[in-house]
Design a protein around this motif. Structure first.
Motif, PDB file in Angstrom:
ATOM      1  N   LEU A 555      37.320  34.345  43.690  1.00 36.28           N
ATOM      2  CA  LEU A 555      37.576  34.978  44.808  1.00 36.28           C
ATOM      3  C   LEU A 555      36.289  36.098  44.924  1.00 36.28           C
ATOM      4  N   ILE A 556      35.638  36.404  44.059  1.00 40.02           N
ATOM      5  CA  ILE A 556      34.558  37.489  44.111  1.00 40.02           C
ATOM      6  C   ILE A 556      33.372  36.552  44.554  1.00 40.02           C
ATOM      7  N   ALA A 557      33.163  35.215  44.030  1.00 36.90           N
ATOM      8  CA  ALA A 557      31.940  34.580  44.729  1.00 36.90           C
ATOM      9  C   ALA A 557      32.121  34.458  46.200  1.00 36.90           C
ATOM     10  N   PHE A 558      33.534  34.242  46.807  1.00 38.70           N
ATOM     11  CA  PHE A 558      33.724  33.918  48.101  1.00 38.70           C
ATOM     12  C   PHE A 558      33.366  35.131  49.078  1.00 38.70           C
ATOM     13  N   SER A 559      33.642  36.458  48.143  1.00 36.18           N
ATOM     14  CA  SER A 559      33.554  37.677  49.030  1.00 36.18           C
ATOM     15  C   SER A 559      31.946  38.045  49.079  1.00 36.18           C
ATOM     16  N   ARG A 560      31.300  37.543  48.163  1.00 33.95           N
ATOM     17  CA  ARG A 560      29.813  38.160  48.280  1.00 33.95           C
ATOM     18  C   ARG A 560      29.096  37.393  49.382  1.00 33.95           C
ATOM     19  N   GLN A 561      29.486  36.499  49.964  1.00 30.99           N
ATOM     20  CA  GLN A 561      28.757  35.957  51.019  1.00 30.99           C
ATOM     21  C   GLN A 561      28.345  36.906  52.061  1.00 30.99           C
ATOM     22  N   PRO A 562      27.033  37.117  52.615  1.00 27.57           N
ATOM     23  CA  PRO A 562      26.676  37.902  53.409  1.00 27.57           C
ATOM     24  C   PRO A 562      27.165  37.909  54.688  1.00 27.57           C
ATOM     25  N   SER A 563      27.870  36.987  55.384  1.00 27.19           N
ATOM     26  CA  SER A 563      28.632  36.850  56.545  1.00 27.19           C
ATOM     27  C   SER A 563      29.839  37.472  56.530  1.00 27.19           C
ATOM     28  N   ILE A 564      30.536  37.869  55.165  1.00 28.53           N
ATOM     29  CA  ILE A 564      31.829  38.274  55.274  1.00 28.53           C
ATOM     30  C   ILE A 564      31.951  39.396  54.318  1.00 28.53           C
ATOM     31  N   ARG A 565      30.846  39.957  53.600  1.00 23.48           N
ATOM     32  CA  ARG A 565      30.890  40.642  52.563  1.00 23.48           C
ATOM     33  C   ARG A 565      31.449  42.225  52.710  1.00 23.48           C
ATOM     34  N   GLN A 566      31.358  42.409  54.173  1.00 19.59           N
ATOM     35  CA  GLN A 566      31.837  43.906  54.602  1.00 19.59           C
ATOM     36  C   GLN A 566      33.305  43.726  55.133  1.00 19.59           C
ATOM     37  N   ARG A 567      33.941  42.570  55.048  1.00 19.19           N
ATOM     38  CA  ARG A 567      35.414  42.604  55.620  1.00 19.19           C
ATOM     39  C   ARG A 567      36.173  41.863  54.472  1.00 19.19           C
ATOM     40  N   ILE A 568      35.780  41.614  53.235  1.00 22.36           N
ATOM     41  CA  ILE A 568      36.842  41.109  52.058  1.00 22.36           C
ATOM     42  C   ILE A 568      36.272  41.783  51.017  1.00 22.36           C
ATOM     43  N   ILE A 569      37.155  42.503  50.315  1.00 26.05           N
ATOM     44  CA  ILE A 569      36.547  43.282  48.981  1.00 26.05           C
ATOM     45  C   ILE A 569      37.584  43.173  47.953  1.00 26.05           C
ATOM     46  N   PHE A 570      37.281  43.465  46.730  1.00 22.41           N
ATOM     47  CA  PHE A 570      37.838  43.671  45.441  1.00 22.41           C
ATOM     48  C   PHE A 570      38.057  44.796  44.813  1.00 22.41           C
ATOM     49  N   LEU A 571      39.173  45.479  44.932  1.00 20.71           N
ATOM     50  CA  LEU A 571      39.040  46.850  43.983  1.00 20.71           C
ATOM     51  C   LEU A 571      39.319  46.591  42.641  1.00 20.71           C
ATOM     52  N   GLU A 572      38.678  47.256  41.756  1.00 19.76           N
ATOM     53  CA  GLU A 572      38.560  47.102  40.150  1.00 19.76           C
ATOM     54  C   GLU A 572      39.869  47.959  39.593  1.00 19.76           C
ATOM     55  N   ASP A 573      40.370  47.887  38.540  1.00 20.71           N
ATOM     56  CA  ASP A 573      41.286  48.486  37.768  1.00 20.71           C
ATOM     57  C   ASP A 573      42.410  48.970  38.709  1.00 20.71           C
ATOM     58  N   TYR A 574      43.073  47.889  39.078  1.00 19.00           N
ATOM     59  CA  TYR A 574      44.359  48.218  39.953  1.00 19.00           C
ATOM     60  C   TYR A 574      45.237  49.010  39.097  1.00 19.00           C
ATOM     61  N   ASP A 575      45.859  50.320  39.560  1.00 21.94           N
ATOM     62  CA  ASP A 575      46.744  51.187  39.318  1.00 21.94           C
ATOM     63  C   ASP A 575      47.619  51.660  40.529  1.00 21.94           C
ATOM     64  N   ILE A 576      48.565  52.593  40.006  1.00 22.39           N
ATOM     65  CA  ILE A 576      49.391  53.225  40.811  1.00 22.39           C
ATOM     66  C   ILE A 576      48.681  53.935  41.967  1.00 22.39           C
ATOM     67  N   SER A 577      47.552  54.550  41.476  1.00 24.96           N
ATOM     68  CA  SER A 577      46.974  55.259  42.738  1.00 24.96           C
ATOM     69  C   SER A 577      46.297  54.008  43.846  1.00 24.96           C
ATOM     70  N   ILE A 578      45.579  53.028  43.299  1.00 27.90           N
ATOM     71  CA  ILE A 578      45.292  52.147  44.226  1.00 27.90           C
ATOM     72  C   ILE A 578      46.315  51.538  44.917  1.00 27.90           C
TER      73      ILE A 578
END
Length: 850
Positions: A555-578
C-alpha cells in the motif's frame, strides 16, 4: 543507580479547582465532551502535547495558570456544572450500593485487554475497545459489573514504518505515575498481592484499580521486586511474547484475577469471559465454590457453568489459543488438591471430544465447557461459530449448537464528534447519551436541518485533514525526509474532497489492497478532475504477521507515486485517537473482509453514528445494519472457495459501487446546495447505529439474556448450603447412568398416500424405550424440516411429543399430529434429550435419535 529512591511532584491545585484532580483520576471524563473541554480550556497546546492524558497534563501546566483559573468565574461555573453531573452519574452510584442492585459486585468481566482511552495502553484492537465500551455503558446504565485484566508496562507495540514502508515495532515503557491507577487495598487497608504457581516458581502480582465512572477495573501487574526478572516481565507486553509468556499471562488473568477479587472480599455471582484468554478463571472458581459451600467437585460443576457467560470474538481459527499439554501441567498441578481431580482430568476439560489424551489444551473449548451461556458477536458470527465448534456437541444439528449471539455495539458518547454531539444535545435532548438505546430518542435526528448536519460534516472532515497533515509531518520528520517531502505533507489531502477511510488490523483477510487489483482505474478515480476521491489508511499488523506487513508495504509503495501521493496516505501507529478522528471525519467507511471472517466490525458502527456512510462486504454487523438507505453493500454475500476469484469479483463490485453510486451521490449538489440525497443517507445511518448498535443496547441485552438469569440461578442453586446443586447432580448422574438404555424404534407415519396437501395433517408415532428413566425426565421431540439434496434437513424445527400409551417395561408410545403448512419436500425423525436447562440438555452423549 543503587539505592535510588523516586518520588513524584504534582502541582499545588488551588482549593476552588480541587475537583479537577478527582476528575482526572476517574475515566468518566473521557466520554463527556464538556468534561474534556474543562481540561482543554486550561491550555489547548499542552493538552495536545500530553496526549489528552489529564494526569500528565497536570504536570505540564504552570502553577500561575492554575492560580488564574481559580479566579476565573466562567471557568469555575463550567467546573461546577461538571462536578454536579459527576456527582449524579458517579458519586451517587459509588456511595449508594443499592443504586447498583442487590450486590455491588454481581458480575465480573474478564478481558485480556481494555481499550478505554489512548492514554491507557491496555489494548491492541477491537476486542479491547469493545471491552472498554462495555464497562462505560455499564457505568451509564448502573449495571453491577467490575472489570478484571492485566496492567501492561509496555502495552501493545508502537508502529512506525521505515524508508521501504516496512512496519517496525517499538515498546516504550509507560510511566505508571501518569496513569489514573491506585493500589487496590483490602478491608484493613493492606495492599493486595496474589500469586499463581508456574513452571519456574511463584508468579506474584500486585493489583491496581482504575475507576471507570462507577465501575472498578482491577489490573494485575507482575513488575514488582518480589519476582525475579523473567517473571517481572510476564505482564510487560500485550500479545508480544512467546507462547510460554502468553500462557503465563492467561493463567494470571484467570486464576490470579479471581484470587485478587477474593482477597478484596469481592465475590461475584456471575463471571463473563470476554474471549477464551480468561478461561482458567473457571478452574479457580471451582476451587472457591467448593470451599465456600463445602461441596464436592461435581456439585461445583453444577454451579460454575450455570453462572458463567463466554463470548467469542473471532471466526478465525488462529485467533483461539491452544497450549501444549506439557506446558499447561505445571500450572494445573497445584490445583489438583483443591479440585479433587488429576491433571489429566483437569486438562481434558479443554480438549475437544475424541482429541486424545495428549492433545493441546484449547482455551476456547475450556471456556465452552465451564460456561452455560455462549455467544458470538453478530448474527452471522453466531452461525459461523456454531458450525466451527459443532464437534464439541456431537449428535446435535448445527443450527441448534448452543452458541447464540449478542451483536456488538459502540459507546456512542466516546466516539461522537463535537459537532454531532452539539446537534444531538439540541434535537435529542441534553441527556440523550443516557437513553440512546431507547428507540424514540433517535427520531430527533430527523429534525436536524440538512444544512446544519452538512456543516458539521464539513467541519469534521476539515479537522481530520488537519490531523492527518500534522501526523504526516511527524512521520516524515522521524525518517529525516527531504524538505520537499515535508512541504508536500503540509498540503496533503483536500478538505473539500470525498474522503474514504480504511482503518483496522492489517491481516490478509481484511483485504486492504482490494482496490489495488486495478491500479489504473483507482488512479483515475483519485485524480478525476470534477469528482476526485482521497483515501486515508491506518492499522497495524501483528508483529509476527509477515503477510500483513507485506500488505502495508504494498500500500505504501502505491501511495508514493507522485501523481497520487497527496490523495492517499497511511497514518502510522493507529490508536484510539486516530480512530476517533477517522470515524468522525471521513465521508465513507470502507470495509472489505473476506466473508465470513469478520466477526463484527465495530469501527463501521462508530462511523455510522457520525453520519459516515459504510461501503462494506456483507459480513459481521453489516449483514444486520445494511439497507439501501444506510449505505452500500459490496456484493450480495457470496462466498467462494477460490479466494483469488472472490477477490476479483469483490474488487469489481467495489469499483462499480464507488463510480456509479457513491461518488455521484456525494457530488450531486444542485445550485451549490448541500447534497441532500447524501444527507438523508447520513441521517438513516445515524438512526440505525443509535437504535441497534450502541453498547447501551448491547449491555442491556446481556443483562436481560444472560446476567439476570445467571444471577437468579446463582441465588437459587447456592441457597441452603447449595442444596439445589446436589439435586441437579443426582439428576445428571441418574440420567447418565441409564441413558444407555434409551432407544427409539423406527418411527411410523399414519398415512394412506405418498403425499399430502397444504392444510392436511398426519400422525407421527414412535416407540421409545427409556429403561429406568421416567417420561417426565426426558423430552421426546419430533424433529422435522426441509430435505436437502444430501439427505439432511435444513431449518430443522422441533415439537414435543406426548405419551400416548405406557407399553410396560420402560417402553412408551409417543405421538404427535404434524400439520402441513407449506409445500415442499420434508423429512422428520424423533429424538430424546434430557429435560432441563441447556447445561443438562447439551451434555455430550445425552442425545438419542430414532
Amino acid at each position: 543507580m543503587n539505592g535510588l529512591q523516586t518520588y513524584q511532584v504534582f502541582p499545588a491545585i488551588p482549593e476552588p479547582l480541587t475537583f479537577l484532580d478527582t476528575l482526572a483520576r476517574n475515566l468518566w471524563w473521557c466520554w463527556h465532551i464538556d468534561a474534556i473541554e474543562l481540561f482543554r480550556r486550561v491550555n489547548p497546546g499542552l493538552w495536545r502535547k500530553s496526549g489528552h492524558n489529564p494526569i500528565l497534563f497536570s504536570t505540564l501546566v504552570p502553577q500561575q495558570r492554575l492560580e488564574e483559573l481559580a479566579e476565573n468565574d466562567g471557568y469555575l461555573a463550567h467546573l461546577e456544572r461538571i462536578r454536579k453531573k459527576f456527582d449524579r452519574e458517579v458519586t451517587a452510584k459509588i456511595t449508594d450500593p443499592a443504586g447498583l442492585g442487590k450486590h455491588k459486585e454481581n458480575i465480573a468481566y474478564f478481558s485480556m485487554e481494555f481499550g478505554l482511552h489512548e492514554s491507557l495502553p491496555l489494548f491492541a484492537g477491537g476486542l479491547g475497545v469493545l471491552a472498554g465500551d462495555h464497562l462505560k455503558a455499564a457505568a451509564d446504565l448502573g449495571v453491577p459489573i467490575l472489570g478484571v485484566g492485566l496492567l501492561y508496562r509496555q502495552g501493545y507495540f508502537h508502529q512506525f514504518l521505515n524508508h521501504e514502508g516496512l512496519q517496525q515495532e517499538e515498546y516504550p515503557d509507560t510511566d505508571i505515575f501518569h496513569l489514573p491507577v491506585s493500589l487496590a487495598r483490602d478491608a484493613s487497608g493492606k495492599e493486595v498481592k496474589v500469586s499463581v504457581t508456574g513452571p519456574d516458581g511463584e508468579i506474584r502480582a500486585i493489583v491496581w484499580k482504575i475507576q471507570v465512572g462507577c465501575i472498578p477495573l482491577y489490573l494485575l501487574d507482575t513488575n514488582i521486586a518480589d519476582n525475579p526478572l523473567a517473571i517481572r516481565n510476564v505482564t510487560d507486553r500485550l500479545y508480544g511474547g512467546e507462547p510460554r509468556q502468553r500462557l503465563a499471562q492467561e493463567v494470571l488473568l484467570g486464576i490470579g484475577g479471581l484470587r485478587a477479587l477474593h482477597a478484596l472480599d469481592l465475590h461475584p455471582q456471575v463471571i463473563h469471559m470476554n474471549e477464551g484468554h480468561s478461561a482458567f478463571c473457571g478452574l479457580e472458581r471451582l476451587c472457591q465454590v467448593k470451599e465456600t459451600y463445602g461441596i464436592g467437585l461435581n456439585e461445583a460443576l453444577e454451579i460454575v457453568p450455570r453462572t458463567t457467560i463466554f463470548t467469542t470474538h473471532t471466526p478465525v481459527a488462529a485467533g483461539h489459543d491452544e497450549f501444549p499439554k506439557s506446558e499447561v501441567i505445571p500450572y494445573v498441578e497445584p490445583l489438583q488438591a483443591c479440585l479433587g481431580a488429576t491433571t489429566d482430568q483437569i486438562i481434558a476439560w479443554g480438549q475437544a471430544e475424541g482429541a486424545g489424551a495428549d492433545a493441546p489444551l484449547s482455551m476456547f473449548v475450556l471456556g465452552l465447557r465451564l460456561s452455560q451461556y455462549h455467544n458470538g458477536v453478530s448474527r452471522l458470527h453466531g452461525r459461523v461459530a456454531r458450525k466451527m465448534w459443532s464437534h464439541v456437541w456431537p449428535g446435535w444439528p448445527e443450527d441448534e449448537i448452543p452458541i447464540h449471539h449478542v451483536t456488538n455495539g459502540v459507546h456512542i458518547p466516546s466516539w461522537i464528534s463535537v459537532e454531532n454531539a452539539q446537534l444531538f444535545d439540541r434535537y435529542l435532548g441534553p441527556e440523550w447519551y443516557l437513553h440512546q438505546h431507547k428507540m424514540d430518542v433517535s427520531l430527533g435526528i430527523n429534525q436536524i436541518y440538512n444544512e446544519e448536519l452538512w456543516q458539521a460534516r464539513q467541519m469534521s472532515r476539515a479537522r481530520l485533514v488537519r490531523a492527518c497533515r500534522e501526523a504526516l509531518i511527524k512521520q516524515y520528520d522521524r525518517r529525516n525526509a527531504p524538505r520537499d517531502v515535508m512541504e508536500a505533507a503540509e498540503g496533503a489531502l483536500d478538505p473539500d474532497v470525498l474522503t474514504i477511510g480504511f482503518a483496522r488490523r492489517f491481516a490478509t483477510y481484511k483485504r486492504a489492497t482490494l482496490l489495488l487489483r486495478n491500479k489504473e482505474r483507482l488512479e483515475a478515480m483519485i485524480n478525476a478532475a470534477d469528482q476526485p476521491v482521497q483515501f486515508i489508511f491506518a492499522g497495524k499488523a501483528h508483529p509476527k504477521d509477515e503477510d500483513g506487513k507485506a500488505v502495508i508495504k504494498q500500500l505504501i509503495a502505491f501511495s508514493r507515486q507522485p501523481s497520487i501521493r497527496q490523495r492517499i496516505i497511511f497514518l502510522e501507529d493507529y490508536d484510539i485517537s486516530i480512530a476517533r478522528n477517522m470515524v468522525q471525519g471521513a465521508d465513507v467507511w470502507l470495509n472489505s473482509p473476506r466473508r465470513p471472517l469478520e466477526a463484527s466490525g465495530t469501527s463501521g458502527m462508530k462511523a455510522a453514528v457520525n453520519g459516515v456512510l459504510n461501503v462494506s462486504v456483507l459480513d459481521g454487523w453489516w449483514c444486520e445494519g445494511y439497507n439501501e438507505e444506510t449505505g452500500w453493500a459490496i456484493g450480495r454475500g457470496e462466498e467462494y472457495s477460490d479466494h483469488d476469484y472472490q477477490d476479483l469479483v469483490d474488487s469489481q463490485a467495489l469499483f462499480n459501487i464507488l463510480e456509479n453510486d457513491v461518488i455521484p451521490t456525494f457530488y450531486n449538489r444542485k445550485n451549490g446546495d448541500a447534497p441532500n440525497d447524501w444527507i438523508e443517507k447520513m441521517k438513516a445511518s445515524m438512526k440505525m447505529a443509535m437504535d441497534h448498535f450502541c453498547t447501551h443496547r448491547m449491555v442491556a441485552q446481556y443483562a436481560e439474556t444472560y446476567y439476570r438469569p445467571a444471577i437468579s440461578t446463582h441465588d437459587t442453586i447456592t441457597a441452603d448450603g447449595a442444596k439445589e446443586s446436589k439435586r441437579l447432580l443426582a439428576q445428571r448422574e441418574r440420567i447418565k447412568s441409564h441413558w444407555k438404555h434409551v432407544q427409539i424404534k423406527p418411527i411410523t407415519l399414519d398415512r394412506d398416500r405418498s403425499y399430502f396437501r397444504v392444510g392436511q395433517s398426519f400422525l407421527v408415532s414412535a416407540e421409545v424405550s427409556l429403561g429406568e428413566l421416567r417420561p417426565e425426565e426426558v423430552d421426546v421431540e419430533l424433529y422435522y424440516g426441509n430435505m436437502k439434496p444430501d439427505g439432511t434437513l435444513s431449518s430443522g424445527r422441533t415439537q414435543i411429543m406426548a405419551v400416548h400409551k405406557d407399553l410396560g417395561g420402560g417402553r412408551y408410545s409417543y405421538d404427535i399430529k404434524l400439520a402441513c403448512d407449506i409445500s415442499g419436500r420434508f423429512g422428520c425423525t424423533v429424538r430424546v434429550t434430557p429435560r432441563g436447562d441447556d447445561l443438562l440438555k447439551f451434555t455430550p452423549g445425552l442425545i438419542s435419535w430414532a
